[in-house]
Design an enzyme around this catalytic site. Structure first.
Site, PDB file in Angstrom:
ATOM      1  N   ASP A  88       1.274  -0.494  -5.182  1.00  0.00           N
ATOM      2  CA  ASP A  88       0.532  -0.547  -6.103  1.00  0.00           C
ATOM      3  C   ASP A  88       0.385   1.332  -6.280  1.00  0.00           C
ATOM      4  OD1 ASP A  88      -0.401   0.681  -3.419  1.00  0.00           O
ATOM      5  OD2 ASP A  88      -2.195   0.218  -3.281  1.00  0.00           O
ATOM      6  N   HIS A  89       0.506   2.179  -6.050  1.00  0.00           N
ATOM      7  CA  HIS A  89       1.146   3.896  -5.695  1.00  0.00           C
ATOM      8  C   HIS A  89       1.707   4.328  -5.465  1.00  0.00           C
ATOM      9  CE1 HIS A  89      -2.529   4.823  -3.377  1.00  0.00           C
ATOM     10  NE2 HIS A  89      -3.449   3.488  -3.712  1.00  0.00           N
TER      11      HIS A  89
ATOM     12  N   GLU B 165       0.618  -1.206   0.056  1.00  0.00           N
ATOM     13  CA  GLU B 165       0.604  -0.132   0.120  1.00  0.00           C
ATOM     14  C   GLU B 165       1.399   1.215   0.612  1.00  0.00           C
ATOM     15  OE1 GLU B 165      -2.645   2.612   0.051  1.00  0.00           O
ATOM     16  OE2 GLU B 165      -3.363   0.669  -0.056  1.00  0.00           O
TER      17      GLU B 165
ATOM     18  N   HIS C  53      -1.669   3.097   5.553  1.00  0.00           N
ATOM     19  CA  HIS C  53      -2.786   3.768   4.935  1.00  0.00           C
ATOM     20  C   HIS C  53      -2.848   4.862   6.603  1.00  0.00           C
ATOM     21  CE1 HIS C  53      -6.568   5.147   3.316  1.00  0.00           C
ATOM     22  NE2 HIS C  53      -6.143   4.186   2.305  1.00  0.00           N
TER      23      HIS C  53
ATOM     24  N   SER D  46      -5.483   2.138  -4.823  1.00  0.00           N
ATOM     25  CA  SER D  46      -5.011   0.666  -5.317  1.00  0.00           C
ATOM     26  C   SER D  46      -6.415  -0.087  -6.110  1.00  0.00           C
ATOM     27  CB  SER D  46      -5.652   0.187  -3.861  1.00  0.00           C
ATOM     28  OG  SER D  46      -5.166   0.565  -2.794  1.00  0.00           O
TER      29      SER D  46
END
Length: 661
Positions: A517-518, A307, A463, A346
């Site tokens: 994912d990014h 993440e 996150h 995501s």
């Protein structure tokens, strides 16, 4: 109306008062003037906050002039519905109903406008632009979003709610007072003026005499996406996003049109696809990929999707020194030096890494209805070859529609928070250590069954609000709940996981992919902040030998590369590049940033914009700077970009991203 009611303030007439001239439209006039004042004050505050970015863009005057124009458009949308009802309700017999209806409508509209402006600063902090489609998508997950806001942004949340309530009270009092002063016109005057007012508001909404009506793209006045977003209001940005989401099956057409044969030819002309045959007219990208590595027994696959782990946090990629474990691991496998994410969510990373699917301006296919069954993924393809397939996630698998997409497209088992017994649980679920402990147990079980397996492990500790166990790492920043500390903890947990997996019997038979994912936040003063799409990628395990992949690569290249390394030859529709066969040919990347699509080829960037001409630019990976050119991009580059952004929409719409039954 009775004699008593004729004396009421709703029908009073006093030509010396200004509201006499607005007649039955007094509340709508209040909505227009108060809305303009509210939006202008908000824009002024946002411009003052972002003054350096605005000054660099050099469009300060235009921002306020065009901003008023944009505000009139959204206020026109909010006014035209009650205005259309005026001939039916703005009469003496229904005076109270009309006054009450317009008062409540105007109050709701002002509260909506105000709430969106109040929510804007925090959204800008996270996404570097006004609220857009992401704002709408997150509304579908109130528990997760509220948990994040409460634990990470409590003062902003409380302040926004309090200010919105105060605005609602003030707006209602103002409009209630206005309703008592409302003067109704005779029916003849009402019916004569109403068509003219309706036409004026319609023209206010259209805001141009050009072929197309005004839209948010017309207010992109600079090369800085954030500055452009400040010109319009957050209310219009969100309303436009809702409209776009309703039309997203044809989303890529916002950039123009390209004939179907040119779309297919443009994609198939890539050097790494040149030797393939595409025999099916029904499935135009279906082809047979022969694995570069021939193996007696194909390898297992584990993908660790990290993440928000952008290159921002990887020292060897020009970032911060908060991933020491990854820095050690990168010398033990294939390390990607120029790997780029396809988007900023995501689910966009999931569709690229797990399905090899290119991005579009629409929502990710993970959330789209036509992709919930019979849509190609690695799990579906490997499942047909006898693999056990599994998804392991520390949060709730229903988030972002992942459970539905995965179970409908080849994942035989889903393990999420409900199947875990975490020692530490945050707003987004089990900690990464607990997640990896579960993953290790599951891998051991899968290996014991004697079948090849594919496991997708998706982390969540990095996150907002960045919650993780105490005493695990030496903090990089003094405030524990900081992104740099969360990344360092995620890296720590990853290092423990790989070290434990290396001691297992399946290590020698398994390929591991570690990829983001990014990035955590995608922002910058470029129209497309390309440097914030740069992510780490590492393939290790089995007999993978250390090497650095220096060519430009996209997330969609990872799945074909993995299949080749695993020794799996198969038919599939993916258009990505097999870097196991060729890692020297110059590559490309494709990036979706809000409604902008960037095609990166070498140092050349071609940017497609909705309903506007494409732009050309030069990207410097060392500095992360994108310099826009005065000249338009070469026609060949525009056609390649158009082909790659239109193909996925075409394949989704026609349900052709699949393999034969």
């Amino acid at each position: 109306m009775t004699q008593a009611s004729s004396r009421s303030s709703l029908s009073a007439s006093d030509p010396t008062r200004w509201w006499q001239r607005t007649g039955p439209y007094l509340n709508l006039f209040c909505l227009l003037t108060a809305g303009l004042a509210l939006l202008s004050l908000s824009r002024l505050a946002l411009v003052a906050w972002q003054r350096d970015r605005v000054a660099a863009a050099g469009i300060l005057g235009d921002m306020f002039v065009q901003g008023i124009r944009a505000d009139l458009i959204v206020l026109g949308y909010l006014t035209i519905i009650p205005l259309a009802l005026a001939p039916l309700l703005a009469h003496r017999r229904t005076a109270k109903l009309w006054a009450g209806l317009t008062a409540w409508w105007a109050t709701a509209a002002l509260v909506f406008i105000g709430f969106m402006e109040l929510a804007t600063p925090q959204f800008i902090v996270q996404y570097d632009m006004r609220p857009n489609r992401l704002f709408i998508e997150y509304l579908g997950y109130p528990a997760e979003v509220f948990g994040t806001l409460w634990h990470g942004y409590r003062p902003a949340l409380v302040g926004t709610v309090a200010a919105t309530v105060l605005l609602a009270v003030l707006a209602h009092r103002m409009l209630a007072a206005a309703s008592r002063r409302m003067v109704l016109w005779p029916a003849r005057r009402l019916l004569l003026t109403w068509p003219l007012l309706l036409l004026v508001v319609a023209l206010q909404i259209r805001s141009t005499t050009a072929h197309r009506p005004a839209n948010p793209a017309m207010f992109a006045l600079s090369g800085d996406a954030l500055v452009n977003s400040l010109v319009i209001s957050s209310a219009w940005s969100v309303l436009d996003a809702i409209g776009a989401m309703r039309k997203e099956a044809r989303s890529s057409e916002i950039y123009g049109t390209l004939a179907r044969d040119k779309v297919l030819a443009g994609v198939r002309s890539a050097p790494w696809l040149g030797d393939y045959r595409f025999p099916s007219a029904e499935l135009p990208t279906l082809h047979h990929q022969q694995a570069a590595y021939r193996r007696d027994k194909p390898l297992n696959l584990v993908i660790v999707l990290e993440e928000s782990l952008g290159a921002t946090f990887v020292q060897s990629l020009g970032g911060l020194p908060v991933t020491p474990e990854l820095e050690k691991l990168k010398e033990q496998g294939w390390w990607f030096e120029q790997l780029y994410a396809t988007g900023t969510r995501s689910v966009r990373g999931i569709e690229a890494v797990v399905a090899g699917y290119a991005p579009t301006p629409a929502r990710s296919v993970v959330k789209l209805s036509l992709a919930q069954r019979n849509f190609y993924t690695l799990a579906q393809g490997l499942g047909r070859q006898g693999y056990q397939t599994e998804f392991v996630y520390g949060g709730e698998a229903h988030f972002d529609n992942m459970r539905s997409f995965f179970t409908g497209n080849g994942f035989q088992n889903v393990v999420d928070r409900r199947a875990m017994h975490p020692r530490f649980e945050g707003s987004w679920g089990a900690s990464d250590e607990d997640l990896f402990d579960t993953a290790l147990a599951r891998l051991k079980t899968l290996h014991a069954q004697g079948k090849p397996f594919f496991s997708l492990v998706f982390t969540s500790s990095n996150h907002e609000p960045f919650e993780f166990p105490d005493g695990k790492i030496a903090l990089h920043d003094p405030v524990k709940q900081h992104v740099n500390n969360a990344v360092k903890y995620a890296d720590f947990a990853l290092g423990k996981f790989i070290a434990a997996a290396r001691r297992q019997d399946y290590w020698k038979d398994t390929v591991f992919l570690i990829v983001a994912d990014h990035d955590n936040r995608v922002y910058g003063d470029s129209l497309v902040p390309i440097n914030k799409f740069h992510i780490p990628g590492l393939i290790l395990g089995a007999d993978v030998q250390p090497r650095h992949i220096r060519t430009l690569a996209s997330q969609i290249d990872l799945a074909p590369t993995l299949l080749s390394l695993m020794g799996v030859s198969s038919d599939h529709p993916m258009i990505g590049r097999d870097l196991a066969r060729d890692s020297e040919t110059p590559g490309r990347a494709m990036l979706q940033f809000d409604n902008y699509f960037a095609w990166l080829e070498g140092d050349s960037a071609t940017i497609l914009r909705p309903q506007q001409a494409p732009l050309a630019g030069r990207y410097d990976p060392a500095s992360g700077a994108l310099a826009l050119d005065a000249k338009p991009p070469a026609a060949a580059l525009v056609e390649r970009a158009m082909a790659h952004v239109m193909l996925p929409s075409l394949l989704y719409r026609e349900q052709r991203y699949r393999v034969p039954e």
